[in-house]
Design an enzyme around this catalytic site. Structure first.
Site, PDB file in Angstrom:
ATOM      1  N   VAL A   1     -20.133  39.990  88.036  1.00 21.82           N
ATOM      2  CA  VAL A   1     -19.835  41.216  88.782  1.00 21.82           C
ATOM      3  C   VAL A   1     -21.246  41.156  89.621  1.00 21.82           C
ATOM      4  O   VAL A   1     -21.985  40.934  89.475  1.00 21.82           O
ATOM      5  CB  VAL A   1     -19.870  42.328  87.882  1.00 21.82           C
ATOM      6  CG1 VAL A   1     -19.886  43.803  88.361  1.00 21.82           C
ATOM      7  CG2 VAL A   1     -18.874  42.104  86.761  1.00 21.82           C
TER       8      VAL A   1
ATOM      9  N   GLY B   1     -20.215  39.435  94.831  1.00 23.26           N
ATOM     10  CA  GLY B   1     -19.850  39.528  95.901  1.00 23.26           C
ATOM     11  C   GLY B   1     -18.349  39.111  96.329  1.00 23.26           C
ATOM     12  O   GLY B   1     -17.812  38.798  97.481  1.00 23.26           O
TER      13      GLY B   1
ATOM     14  N   GLY C   1     -11.198  43.663  86.875  1.00 25.48           N
ATOM     15  CA  GLY C   1     -11.479  44.446  85.534  1.00 25.48           C
ATOM     16  C   GLY C   1     -12.332  43.657  84.595  1.00 25.48           C
ATOM     17  O   GLY C   1     -12.531  42.551  84.743  1.00 25.48           O
TER      18      GLY C   1
ATOM     19  N   LYS D   1     -24.798  35.360  99.308  1.00 28.24           N
ATOM     20  CA  LYS D   1     -25.990  36.069  99.686  1.00 28.24           C
ATOM     21  C   LYS D   1     -27.170  35.065  99.831  1.00 28.24           C
ATOM     22  O   LYS D   1     -28.333  35.580  99.599  1.00 28.24           O
ATOM     23  CB  LYS D   1     -26.336  37.027  98.384  1.00 28.24           C
ATOM     24  CG  LYS D   1     -25.290  37.898  98.114  1.00 28.24           C
ATOM     25  CD  LYS D   1     -25.688  38.890  96.912  1.00 28.24           C
ATOM     26  CE  LYS D   1     -24.388  39.625  96.457  1.00 28.24           C
ATOM     27  NZ  LYS D   1     -24.646  40.647  95.331  1.00 28.24           N
TER      28      LYS D   1
ATOM     29  N   ALA E   1      29.443  25.299  40.460  1.00 25.43           N
ATOM     30  CA  ALA E   1      30.363  25.248  39.347  1.00 25.43           C
ATOM     31  C   ALA E   1      31.402  26.271  39.471  1.00 25.43           C
ATOM     32  O   ALA E   1      32.185  26.543  38.743  1.00 25.43           O
ATOM     33  CB  ALA E   1      29.847  25.232  37.989  1.00 25.43           C
TER      34      ALA E   1
ATOM     35  N   LYS F   1      34.097  24.198  43.887  1.00 22.77           N
ATOM     36  CA  LYS F   1      34.124  23.632  45.259  1.00 22.77           C
ATOM     37  C   LYS F   1      34.663  22.320  45.408  1.00 22.77           C
ATOM     38  O   LYS F   1      35.734  22.122  46.097  1.00 22.77           O
ATOM     39  CB  LYS F   1      32.623  23.856  46.004  1.00 22.77           C
ATOM     40  CG  LYS F   1      32.239  25.536  46.095  1.00 22.77           C
ATOM     41  CD  LYS F   1      30.935  25.247  46.741  1.00 22.77           C
ATOM     42  CE  LYS F   1      30.033  24.748  46.059  1.00 22.77           C
ATOM     43  NZ  LYS F   1      29.359  25.351  44.689  1.00 22.77           N
TER      44      LYS F   1
ATOM     45  N   SER G   1      25.408  26.268  49.767  1.00 25.52           N
ATOM     46  CA  SER G   1      25.165  27.236  50.927  1.00 25.52           C
ATOM     47  C   SER G   1      24.595  28.426  50.756  1.00 25.52           C
ATOM     48  O   SER G   1      25.542  29.130  51.407  1.00 25.52           O
ATOM     49  CB  SER G   1      25.982  26.679  52.187  1.00 25.52           C
ATOM     50  OG  SER G   1      27.222  26.842  51.785  1.00 25.52           O
TER      51      SER G   1
END
Lengths: 264, 638
Positions: free
Chosen positions: B29, B32, B106, B159, B466, B469, B537
């Site tokens: 800051v 310049g 900022g 400067k 069971a 499937k 699943s």
């Protein structure tokens, strides 16, 4: 890509993000120049069909030209148009100044529509250059359970990454044309040949720069009778866009109060 | 709105495109910065008409000597009042470059602005007060530039009038800052003595610095190398969505880099599927001809139906991004709770989102203190380098290859908590990080369906252990085969014995198990077979993934046998073991099975014979277009 191409591409990106990331969205159609551009952009984003409703929160006090426009283009553009009423003036915060109070009916109507449909996202056509509180907005702006906006606690937005997870029962405002200016809107309207309400063009030395309710909107002095002339006027004028909006001038923070409460 | 100071000098007279360089000016800051910006705009003839007079009047009114910094300060006031917002960008020209100055002002907000602004900068100017010399802030900014990967840094020692243009003082500062930057791996492109207020060294070498032989600030800027324009990079079209509003199936997204045109051969990453762009769709006029470049939001259709989903990246075959489940990123953290190793996050890379775990924190730096902490966590407003492991593969580029796709943000509880840059991509799980160009089958799908009298499909049987499937799957396999079809059984346990033997039973492993099953089954379905998957699943999400992968070929059957019947049957003795506590992570005991809500078929095997159930499945496959209702005249198809 020229300037308008870039604006358009960015808005389309935002529309597609909103549609992909939220469950139930609607576009707030106020019938004015900005929301007409928005509908046009939405149709570009989704290849001709806007895949969510256009919501007109109707105060019942719009100009007859605006209602004619709505009924005509709502059909022609094949919109899923939902017209929702606002509560009577008695139902609105009596401490607000008159014009702001009148406008606040729209906030209440909006809340009723939100409750009715359960939208989690509302697409709104605000622009940063319109007004100072709008300039502080995010592209995806979270609203509290009451529709309120917490200016001090806005989530960070990086690059094109938006926050899109509203808490249960709350919603997001999505602002796809936040980065546009008034002049951009007109230049694009002309380029794309988007229909406009004739009230924007000068008649007897006056025209409306911003269209709201009849009782709280005034025309400004202008001889601009075509979009080209509007664009020239905008380059020269020092009059702010919302000069004709009564509610902006009642008290210094009237508009901010409205917006924090959930107004657009 | 971006603040664009219209250059007073005419645009390129010969109409050539000048290289554009984006720079950021940083420094302590009051060293310049604003003065230098004002001076640069003036010296390069970039101030709008009347601005100089206005500044003179403002200075005079305040009884001050002419003050350049009022120029930038006035702009900042404008911005604070909401007239000009966004990252302010100021444009000016040097001899051969268009310079875009990204203003990252900022104090409190510095890091956030710096990282968003400067991460897009091609170069930086680091400013140092000749009297004060190198300060903490100077070192901090140098460090941040390093973190952001800004390699081209011009140092100006401002400067100089305050130190009587002392060459010795200049050398002292020059040596110190050069050593600091070189320690960070940044070699300054120039170190320039200037007086921004008076103009020495900015655009001209004045007598007062006659001992200095290097470039002026304007010359130094003129030598910065621009980043390659986005259009010159490889095509990256991250997919935002697939739209099927009419008979078109449109892949929509924004071209982040490169360009595309109908007819291009493309590859869809991370899956590596190939296709050709059939059309570029638009509205109101469609299709659009001509090449579409970076920045455009477009929609494309492809020459074949592929499973594509949001977050995939469309690229050109041969220059596709890498697919990875592991990456290293440099991030800036904004959340109150520090980021720690083991944290579970949501990572967003463009439209792609993936769950992720922080595997390691390699660096954690407080840019305020400029000290590396013990690398355990990254605090709010701190910067760090982390290794992330992703639960699903993503396609991405290191940001040095592509600044657009090499960005990510991190979400915590639905809110962006940090963001950063992809440093490197570990293609770990794939032996060679090459572009995958799958080879398509020699046969067309209709050739196979003519022979088998069915289309390819994934018949997914889900249900409690069971529930029946596997029994049903086998009956169906037999039935379809005897009708001349080509069924293939993919039993969950069988696949776990081989292909998926590396996977355990954690939620992540279960998901991966299902993903692989779905990929194999989909491959079979695409090649005309009916893949019959029998797998518990239990997770709805995993089955949804399977459905996404198999897309229209997916048929879900919920084998909804009541739990007590399943436990009574217990053919593998799993329930018994689980009740005895000898089997952990067993689905069936407890509430971890998420039943389907919209299965194509629900079958309770306690209420039906196997043959009846197979009938029902066959009927469903007929009614949903997998099996042909009528016996097709095979001869006509051969």
């Amino acid at each position: 890509m020229d300037h308008l191409d870039q604006l358009e591409a960015q808005s389309i990106y935002i529309f597609r993000e909103a549609f992909a990331r939220l469950k139930k969205i609607a576009l707030l159609w106020s019938l004015g120049k900005d929301s007409n551009v928005m509908i046009w952009l939405a149709r570009k984003a989704f290849f001709g069909k806007m895949p969510f409703p256009a919501l007109h929160v109707d105060t019942g006090k719009k100009f007859p030209e605006m209602y004619r426009f709505r009924d005509h283009y709502g059909k022609e553009w094949d919109l899923d148009l939902r017209v929702e009423p606002c509560p009577p003036i008695d139902a609105v915060d009596p401490t607000l100044p008159p014009a702001a109070r009148s406008a606040a009916r729209k906030t209440e109507g909006l809340k009723m529509a939100l409750a009715k449909y359960g939208f989690d996202g509302l697409i709104a056509g605000i622009r940063r250059d319109e007004e100072a509180t709008r300039a502080k907005e995010r592209v995806f702006s979270p609203r509290g359970l009451e529709g309120n906006w917490d200016v001090r606690d806005q989530p960070p937005e990086f690059w094109d990454h938006f926050n899109a997870s509203p808490p249960q029962g709350a919603h997001l405002r999505i602002h796809p044309i936040l980065h546009w200016t008034e002049a951009d809107i007109w230049a694009y309207t002309k380029r794309e040949n988007i229909p406009i309400i004739p009230l924007y063009l000068s008649q007897n030395g006056k025209r409306y720069r911003s269209l709201g309710d009849q009782d709280i909107t005034n025309p400004v002095a202008s001889n601009a009778a075509s979009i080209d002339e509007i664009l020239i006027e905008l380059e020269q004028t020092k009059v702010p866009e919302r000069a004709g909006r009564a509610l902006d001038h009642e008290t210094e923070d009237a508009f901010e109060r409205l917006r924090v409460a959930g107004y657009l | 709105m971006n603040m664009i100071v219209t250059p007073a000098s005419p645009a390129t007279p010969n109409g050539t495109t000048r290289p554009q360089v984006r720079i950021v000016i940083v420094g302590h800051v009051d060293h310049g910065k604003s003065t230098l910006v004002g001076r640069l705009l003036h010296e390069t003839g970039s101030l709008p008409e009347g601005k100089l007079e206005m500044l003179k009047a403002v200075s005079a009114r305040r009884g001050m000597p002419f003050e350049w910094s009022f120029l930038l300060d006035a702009l900042q006031t404008e911005r604070d009042q909401g007239i000009t917002i966004d990252t302010t960008q100021i444009r000016f020209r040097t001899n051969s470059r268009d310079i875009v100055l990204i203003d990252a002002p900022g104090h409190a907000e510095f890091l956030r602005n710096m990282i968003t602004g400067a991460s897009q900068a091609d170069g930086a100017v680091l400013i140092i007060d000749a009297l004060e010399g190198v300060r903490d802030q100077t070192r901090r900014h140098g460090y941040l530039l390093h973190l952001l990967g800004v390699k081209q840094v011009a140092v100006v020692v401002n400067k100089m009038d305050r130190v009587d243009f002392s060459a010795a003082r200049f050398k002292e500062i020059s040596d110190e800052i050069s050593a600091h930057l070189q320690g960070l791996g940044v070699t300054p492109t120039a170190v320039i003595p200037i007086s921004a207020r008076d103009g020495d060294g900015v655009a001209a070498r004045t007598d007062r610095i006659s001992w200095y032989k290097g470039p002026t600030v304007v010359e130094a800027l003129d030598r910065l190398e621009p980043a390659r324009p986005l259009e010159a990079l490889a095509l990256r079209l991250p997919v935002q969505a697939i739209y099927k509003f009419d008979d078109r199936r449109i892949v929509a997204g924004r071209i982040e880099s490169g360009s595309l045109v109908a007819g291009d051969e493309i590859v869809i990453m991370p899956a590596g599927k190939i296709a050709k762009i059939k059309t570029v769709e638009s509205w109101p006029v469609t299709p659009v001809a001509g090449r579409q470049g970076a920045g455009r939001s477009v929609g494309i259709t492809l020459d074949r139906e592929l499973f594509i989903e949001r977050g995939d990246i469309v690229a050109h075959a041969g220059s596709a991004p890498r697919e990875t489940r592991r990456l290293r990123a440099r991030i800036f953290w904004l959340h109150d709770k520090p980021l720690a190793k083991g944290d579970q996050l949501l990572v967003r890379c463009g439209p792609k989102e993936s769950r992720a775990t922080v595997v390691a924190i390699e660096k954690a730096v407080d840019p305020g203190e400029l000290s590396s902490s013990e690398n355990k966590a990254i605090g709010r407003n701190h910067v760090g380098e982390i290794d992330i492991s992703l639960s699903s593969p993503i396609a991405t580029d290191p940001y040095t290859d592509n600044p657009r796709t090499g960005r990510l943000v991190i979400e915590v509880s639905g809110r962006i908590a940090g963001g950063g840059l992809v440093l490197s991509v570990d293609a770990g799980q794939r032996a060679v990080p090459v572009d995958i160009v799958p080879v398509e089958s020699a046969l067309r799908p209709d050739e196979r369906s003519a022979r088998y009298r069915h289309n390819g499909a994934v018949v997914w049987l889900t249900g409690l252990p069971a529930s029946g499937k596997s029994t049903l799957a086998k009956a169906l396999e037999r039935r379809l085969f005897s009708n001349g079809g080509s069924p293939i059984l993919l039993d969950g346990d069988t696949i776990r014995a081989g292909l998926n033997s590396d996977l355990g039973f954690s939620a992540t492993d279960r998901s991966e198990n299902i993903r692989r099953l779905a990929e194999v089954a989909t491959h079979l379905a695409r090649n005309g077979h009916i893949a019959i998957v029998a797998a518990v699943s239990p997770a709805r999400e995993d089955r949804a993934t399977a459905r996404r992968i198999a897309d229209t070929a997916f048929r879900e059957i919920h084998v909804a046998t009541p739990a007590e019947v399943c436990e009574e049957r217990d053919p593998k003795g799993h329930y018994k073991k689980a009740r005895a506590g000898a089997l952990t992570s067993f689905t069936g005991i407890g509430n971890d099975y998420e039943a389907p809500q919209a299965a194509e078929l629900v079958i309770d095997t306690s209420a039906r014979t196997v043959a009846e159930a197979a009938d029902e499945i066959e009927q469903m496959l007929k009614s949903t277009g997998v099996l042909f209702d009528e016996v097709v005249d095979l001869a006509a198809n051969i």
